[in-house]
Design an enzyme around this catalytic site. Structure first.
Site, PDB file in Angstrom:
ATOM      1  N   GLU A 137      -5.211  -4.508   7.695  1.00  4.91           N
ATOM      2  CA  GLU A 137      -4.955  -3.404   8.629  1.00  4.91           C
ATOM      3  C   GLU A 137      -5.314  -2.096   7.937  1.00  4.91           C
ATOM      4  O   GLU A 137      -5.415  -2.046   6.711  1.00  4.91           O
ATOM      5  CB  GLU A 137      -3.496  -3.394   9.095  1.00  4.91           C
ATOM      6  CG  GLU A 137      -2.497  -3.055   8.020  1.00  4.91           C
ATOM      7  CD  GLU A 137      -1.052  -3.104   8.513  1.00  4.91           C
ATOM      8  OE1 GLU A 137      -0.818  -3.225   9.725  1.00  4.91           O
ATOM      9  OE2 GLU A 137      -0.155  -3.015   7.658  1.00  4.91           O
ATOM     10  N   LYS A 139      -5.381   1.380   6.056  1.00  4.68           N
ATOM     11  CA  LYS A 139      -4.486   2.033   5.097  1.00  4.68           C
ATOM     12  C   LYS A 139      -4.357   3.478   5.556  1.00  4.68           C
ATOM     13  O   LYS A 139      -5.316   4.252   5.490  1.00  4.68           O
ATOM     14  CB  LYS A 139      -5.074   1.954   3.686  1.00  4.68           C
ATOM     15  CG  LYS A 139      -4.185   2.585   2.648  1.00  4.68           C
ATOM     16  CD  LYS A 139      -4.684   2.255   1.263  1.00  4.68           C
ATOM     17  CE  LYS A 139      -3.775   2.807   0.177  1.00  4.68           C
ATOM     18  NZ  LYS A 139      -3.582   4.246   0.248  1.00  4.68           N
ATOM     19  N   ASP A 141      -3.480   7.272   5.645  1.00  4.16           N
ATOM     20  CA  ASP A 141      -3.404   8.267   4.571  1.00  4.16           C
ATOM     21  C   ASP A 141      -2.318   9.283   4.897  1.00  4.16           C
ATOM     22  O   ASP A 141      -2.576  10.343   5.460  1.00  4.16           O
ATOM     23  CB  ASP A 141      -4.774   8.953   4.445  1.00  4.16           C
ATOM     24  CG  ASP A 141      -4.890   9.696   3.129  1.00  4.16           C
ATOM     25  OD1 ASP A 141      -3.986   9.550   2.284  1.00  4.16           O
ATOM     26  OD2 ASP A 141      -5.878  10.419   2.953  1.00  4.16           O
ATOM     27  N   TYR A 248       4.659  -0.697   8.871  1.00  4.36           N
ATOM     28  CA  TYR A 248       3.804  -1.796   8.426  1.00  4.36           C
ATOM     29  C   TYR A 248       4.450  -2.756   7.421  1.00  4.36           C
ATOM     30  O   TYR A 248       3.820  -3.698   6.967  1.00  4.36           O
ATOM     31  CB  TYR A 248       2.486  -1.282   7.838  1.00  4.36           C
ATOM     32  CG  TYR A 248       2.653  -0.218   6.768  1.00  4.36           C
ATOM     33  CD1 TYR A 248       3.255  -0.494   5.560  1.00  4.36           C
ATOM     34  CD2 TYR A 248       2.192   1.070   6.984  1.00  4.36           C
ATOM     35  CE1 TYR A 248       3.409   0.468   4.598  1.00  4.36           C
ATOM     36  CE2 TYR A 248       2.336   2.045   6.021  1.00  4.36           C
ATOM     37  CZ  TYR A 248       2.943   1.741   4.827  1.00  4.36           C
ATOM     38  OH  TYR A 248       3.103   2.695   3.880  1.00  4.36           O
ATOM     39  N   LYS A 336     -10.619   0.229  -0.759  1.00  2.00           N
ATOM     40  CA  LYS A 336     -10.909   1.620  -0.419  1.00  2.00           C
ATOM     41  C   LYS A 336     -12.259   1.762   0.262  1.00  2.00           C
ATOM     42  O   LYS A 336     -13.147   0.938   0.063  1.00  2.00           O
ATOM     43  CB  LYS A 336     -10.900   2.468  -1.701  1.00  2.00           C
ATOM     44  CG  LYS A 336      -9.541   2.597  -2.368  1.00  2.00           C
ATOM     45  CD  LYS A 336      -8.570   3.248  -1.432  1.00  2.00           C
ATOM     46  CE  LYS A 336      -7.298   3.723  -2.058  1.00  2.00           C
ATOM     47  NZ  LYS A 336      -7.334   4.826  -2.931  1.00  2.00           N
ATOM     48  N   CYS A 430     -12.272  23.537 -30.566  1.00  6.38           N
ATOM     49  CA  CYS A 430     -11.226  23.605 -29.540  1.00  6.38           C
ATOM     50  C   CYS A 430     -11.205  25.019 -28.950  1.00  6.38           C
ATOM     51  O   CYS A 430     -11.039  25.989 -29.689  1.00  6.38           O
ATOM     52  CB  CYS A 430      -9.864  23.262 -30.156  1.00  6.38           C
ATOM     53  SG  CYS A 430      -8.513  23.568 -29.012  1.00  6.38           S
ATOM     54  N   CYS A 433      -7.415  26.757 -29.753  1.00  5.05           N
ATOM     55  CA  CYS A 433      -6.936  27.196 -31.068  1.00  5.05           C
ATOM     56  C   CYS A 433      -8.082  27.439 -32.051  1.00  5.05           C
ATOM     57  O   CYS A 433      -7.857  27.895 -33.165  1.00  5.05           O
ATOM     58  CB  CYS A 433      -5.943  26.195 -31.648  1.00  5.05           C
ATOM     59  SG  CYS A 433      -6.707  24.641 -32.148  1.00  5.05           S
ATOM     60  N   CYS A 448      -9.300  17.759 -30.654  1.00  3.92           N
ATOM     61  CA  CYS A 448      -8.982  18.931 -31.472  1.00  3.92           C
ATOM     62  C   CYS A 448      -8.175  18.479 -32.685  1.00  3.92           C
ATOM     63  O   CYS A 448      -7.257  17.668 -32.556  1.00  3.92           O
ATOM     64  CB  CYS A 448      -8.164  19.899 -30.625  1.00  3.92           C
ATOM     65  SG  CYS A 448      -7.310  21.127 -31.581  1.00  3.92           S
ATOM     66  N   CYS A 454      -2.017  23.881 -32.267  1.00  5.59           N
ATOM     67  CA  CYS A 454      -2.749  24.051 -31.014  1.00  5.59           C
ATOM     68  C   CYS A 454      -1.784  24.190 -29.826  1.00  5.59           C
ATOM     69  O   CYS A 454      -1.080  23.256 -29.474  1.00  5.59           O
ATOM     70  CB  CYS A 454      -3.694  22.879 -30.786  1.00  5.59           C
ATOM     71  SG  CYS A 454      -4.664  23.086 -29.293  1.00  5.59           S
TER      72      CYS A 454
HETATM   73  S1  IVH Z   1       1.642  -2.310   2.588  1.00  2.00           S
HETATM   74  C1  IVH Z   1       4.068  -3.434  -1.564  1.00  2.00           C
HETATM   75  N1  IVH Z   1       0.199  -1.297   4.479  1.00  2.00           N
HETATM   76  O1  IVH Z   1      -0.492   2.761   0.559  1.00  2.00           O
HETATM   77  C2  IVH Z   1       3.327  -2.369  -0.865  1.00  2.00           C
HETATM   78  N2  IVH Z   1       0.756   0.112   2.653  1.00  2.00           N
HETATM   79  O2  IVH Z   1      -1.532   2.979  -2.178  1.00  2.00           O
HETATM   80  C3  IVH Z   1       3.197  -2.687   0.593  1.00  2.00           C
HETATM   81  N3  IVH Z   1      -0.080   2.395   2.866  1.00  2.00           N
HETATM   82  O3  IVH Z   1       2.551   2.937  -1.102  1.00  2.00           O
HETATM   83  C4  IVH Z   1       2.447  -1.628   1.246  1.00  2.00           C
HETATM   84  N4  IVH Z   1      -1.054   2.139   4.815  1.00  2.00           N
HETATM   85  O4  IVH Z   1       2.446   3.890   1.256  1.00  2.00           O
HETATM   86  C5  IVH Z   1       0.790  -1.059   3.295  1.00  2.00           C
HETATM   87  N5  IVH Z   1      -1.043  -0.533   6.268  1.00  2.00           N
HETATM   88  C6  IVH Z   1      -0.452  -0.309   5.107  1.00  2.00           C
HETATM   89  C7  IVH Z   1      -0.506   0.951   4.472  1.00  2.00           C
HETATM   90  C8  IVH Z   1       0.100   1.117   3.237  1.00  2.00           C
HETATM   91  C9  IVH Z   1      -0.789   2.996   3.841  1.00  2.00           C
HETATM   92  C10 IVH Z   1       0.336   3.066   1.624  1.00  2.00           C
HETATM   93  C11 IVH Z   1       1.712   2.730   1.149  1.00  2.00           C
HETATM   94  C12 IVH Z   1       1.556   2.393  -0.322  1.00  2.00           C
HETATM   95  C13 IVH Z   1       0.230   2.963  -0.613  1.00  2.00           C
HETATM   96  C14 IVH Z   1      -0.453   2.270  -1.754  1.00  2.00           C
END
Ligand code: IVH
Length: 707
Positions: A137, A139, A141, A248, A336, A430, A433, A448, A454
């Site tokens: 699913e 991620k 932001d 989620y 990503k 450096c 310093c 350094c 420093c």
């Molecule tokens: S599952 C054990 N699902 O991404 C962790 N996380 O970089 C289970 N996040 O800290 C997380 N969308 O805050 C999960 N669909 C999604 C997500 C998600 C965003 C975030 C979450 C986590 C971070 C990791």
């Protein structure tokens, strides 16, 4: 290379933790304290009629925590030290997560996704042909958050914080229209719903327009806007900000609600939550990759920011077997999206000096927007990189930014190069310093040699010392640290804890200065006071030893359990033929190079003095293991032998650690249990001779299942 920590100023003695108190008296006192704290919690949190001052309340909690530091078994689930509605802080009250909120490992390309699936199969002892169903699913932001419901009603909400403890944002979360105050359907008695608070693109634009009209600060991107809006002290401000929530994942639940990730999603929907749209559930890695490409194409049209795809093993029983490594689950990964790129002019190259003296060249850029964020600086890594890419001041350069990673300079656009540019010449000096910078054999970075003289190193180390995953001192930001350093108020970490006393002696104390007031000075001193007790792993990390990041600090804490032992062991480990050295490099991820940095750090006389001064001011608690469940094998030493059929060796080890047992490689009188797989040989024989308890693989699985 010797790594010096701080300039010494006094000769003091180590105190560390106080002597272990009597166990029976401690237990009785713990009981009494727990009752009293619970009573005051109720008065404070539920009835808004506190009967004692915050200081008195803090003293009760401190006493309770001190007892638990000596006797970790008292830190049970119902101890006030682990309960919600924790110690009120200067800004937000803190909430300790009953189940840690972890982060995710990243996969940057298809190969790393294949590796992820392979690792899972190996861990579960599956053959290549056997398939594993994975859920995917977007991620989101935003900002993660955990919301707790009891008997269907929202009782608290917390930010992720450091993963163990978050900020209490209950009142703020309640202002979100997409967060139900009462759950629909049939939720269990206790359920913690985890998800992401975010702001849509349209709402972000509107908010920034409003901010501009009000002459208020503009937010750089929707994520920052969401974070800034959620972490408001006044929920009325949050209420005016258009925040939304996607659910989620789960934290603690009193009863299981599903046996798969798709099941959890369906249930969360039935309780009234928005869940991320456009999901996938597939048996093939190619299926995941196709989905990833599709989503990457649709990304700009979703109306909110996503920065990748999260893949999760769908079957919760398998998730359970896979468990966690360091701060991330083995059963999930964030794939990503490709980094966002831009082109701009390189106006200058400056040199930054890190806390261990590393010189890092930094590109000073003509500001440019990359993926919604204005970038004006980017890393050039080191002198070799500049030479290899032949990046010159005045060049037009390509830069990229991926997620939270520091933007990078990819290289020059040669067609646009002006004829009068010259190759960049790195000066081994450096800039702070003026000391010579040298490059050690096999290393890319110049360092350094100014050590103690420093300023950059001292200030950077102090900044690291108070940073989020170290002492986490609110109100001691970079600017203030520098200012205090320049004034001579703090030179070493111990000085931070003496600041209050020093301030009282100043002709012009802080509270009389512009920009400070009595309250802000009090807040700062309170924040410092609150950190006089610190967990071992944080303390080790705070010392800023080269190559010792959070994960290594945690492993050291786990292995040595208290600071005195660690320190003694590290001093002896300076001799590579010692047993202490052997023990040290036996720890996962610690090789001879990290071991040498550790030993050098603890043997350096200036560091020793600075440490002693610091230990006079703070108490370092022993390591308290998290997330082990009470089972019949807790505290026992176990050896695995033979061929295990239901799990890999790694899984077996992880299951033992989770159940609170120690794993050993050889059978001796100290062994409590031998788990014998098929074709077990000499170890089984020896265990029988010694009369050690022998279990089959099935029996082991049965006994380590959490009760
Ligand atoms: S599952 C054990 N699902 O991404 C962790 N996380 O970089 C289970 N996040 O800290 C997380 N969308 O805050 C999960 N669909 C999604 C997500 C998600 C965003 C975030 C979450 C986590 C971070 C990791």
């Amino acid at each position: 290379m010797i790594c010096r920590l701080f300039q010494p100023d006094t000769n003091v003695y180590i105190t560390g933790m106080s002597k272990k108190p009597d166990p029976i008296k401690s237990e009785m006192r713990h009981d009494q304290l727990a009752k009293e704290i619970r009573k005051h919690d109720a008065l404070y949190y539920q009835e808004d009629t506190p009967e004692i001052t915050d200081a008195k309340y803090d003293a009760l909690r401190r006493e309770l925590e001190e007892i638990e530091a000596h006797y970790p078994h008292l830190k049970t689930g119902d101890s006030p030290s682990t309960s919600v509605g924790a110690t009120p802080s200067s800004r937000f009250a803190k909430i300790e997560h009953s189940i840690p909120m972890l982060s995710l490992s990243n996969a940057m390309n298809a190969e790393e996704v294949y590796d992820f699936i392979d690792r899972i199969k190996r861990f579960l002892n599956l053959t290549n042909e056997e398939q594993i169903t994975v859920f995917g699913e977007p991620k989101i932001d935003g900002l993660s958050c955990s919301i707790r419901y009891e008997n269907g009603r929202l009782v608290s909400a917390a930010t992720r914080g450091d993963g163990q403890t978050g900020e209490d944002i209950t009142a703020n979360i309640k202002t979100l229209k997409t967060v139900p105050h009462t759950l629909a359907g049939n939720p269990p008695a206790v359920i913690e719903v985890r998800g992401e608070v975010y702001m849509s693109h349209a709402d972000f634009e509107t908010l920034n327009k409003r901010q501009e009209a009000d002459g208020a600060k503009l937010f750089a991107n929707p994520r920052n806007a969401a974070a800034g809006s959620l972490r408001q002290l006044d929920p009325k401000v949050t209420e005016k900000r258009p925040l939304k929530f996607f659910a989620y994942a789960l934290g603690a639940t009193s009863d299981p609600i599903a046996d798969s990730q798709t099941g959890i999603r369906d249930q969360l929907k039935s309780y009234g939550f928005d869940v991320p749209h456009d999901i996938v559930c597939t048996d093939t890695t190619q299926g995941l990759l196709d989905y990833h490409s599709q989503m990457e194409e649709q990304r700009a049209d979703l109306g909110y920011d996503i920065d990748g795809i999260v893949y999760k093993v769908n079957d919760l029983a398998l998730q359970d077997r896979l468990g966690f490594v360091s701060r991330a689950p083995r059963w999930a990964i964030a794939h990503k999206f490709a980094a966002e790129k831009a082109v701009t002019r390189l106006e200058d190259i400056t040199i930054q000096v890190g806390r261990t003296g590393t010189l890092t060249p930094v590109a000073e850029l003509k500001p440019v927007t990359v993926g919604g964020v204005v970038v004006s600086r980017a890393t050039l890594h080191n002198a070799d990189e500049i030479a290899r890419k032949d990046v010159r001041i005045g060049d037009t350069v390509r830069i990229q930014r991926a997620g939270d990673v520091i933007p990078q300079v990819l290289g020059p656009v040669l067609e646009k190069r002006a004829p009068d540019t010259l190759p960049y010449k790195f000066k081994p000096v450096c800039p702070v310093c003026g000391s010579l910078a040298i490059r050690e054999e096999g290393e890319v970075a110049y360092r350094c040699t100014g050590g103690l003289i420093c300023d950059a190193q001292a200030v950077e180390r102090l900044k690291h010392f108070v940073s989020k995953y170290a002492f986490d001192i609110d109100g001691l930001g970079d600017k203030i640290i520098r200012q205090f350093w320049e004034e001579g108020l703090i030179h070493t970490p111990a000085d931070i804890f003496r600041l209050k006393g020093k301030n009282a002696e100043l002709d012009n104390p802080l509270e009389n200065r512009e920009g400070w007031g009595r309250q802000s000075v009090k807040n700062l001193f309170d924040a410092i006071e609150a950190k006089r007790k610190i967990a071992l792993e944080r303390f080790i990390y705070a010392l800023g030893i080269r190559q010792v990041g959070q994960a290594t600090a945690k492993r050291l804490a786990q292995r040595y359990e208290d600071f005195d032992t660690l320190r003694k062991e590290m001093t002896i480990a300076a001799d590579p033929s010692s047993e202490s050295f052997a023990r040290l490099i036996n720890i996962d991820d610690i090789g001879p190079s990290v071991a040498a940095d550790l030993a050098a750090f603890f043997s350096e006389p200036h560091n020793q003095e600075a440490l002693e001064a610091l230990l006079e001011e703070v108490q370092v608690g022993p390591y308290v293991a998290v997330q082990t469940s009470e089972t019949s094998v807790s505290g026992k030493t176990v050896v695995f032998t033979g061929k295990l059929e239901k799990m890999s060796r790694n899984e077996a080890k992880a299951s033992a650690e989770r159940a609170g047992a120690h794993v050993s490689g050889s059978v001796s009188k100290k062994t409590d249990i031998l788990v014998a797989g098929a074709d077990a040989g000499s170890k089984l024989k020896k265990a029988k001779e010694l009369g050690i308890h022998i279990l089959s693989e099935e029996e082991w699985i049965e006994q380590t299942r959490a009760v």
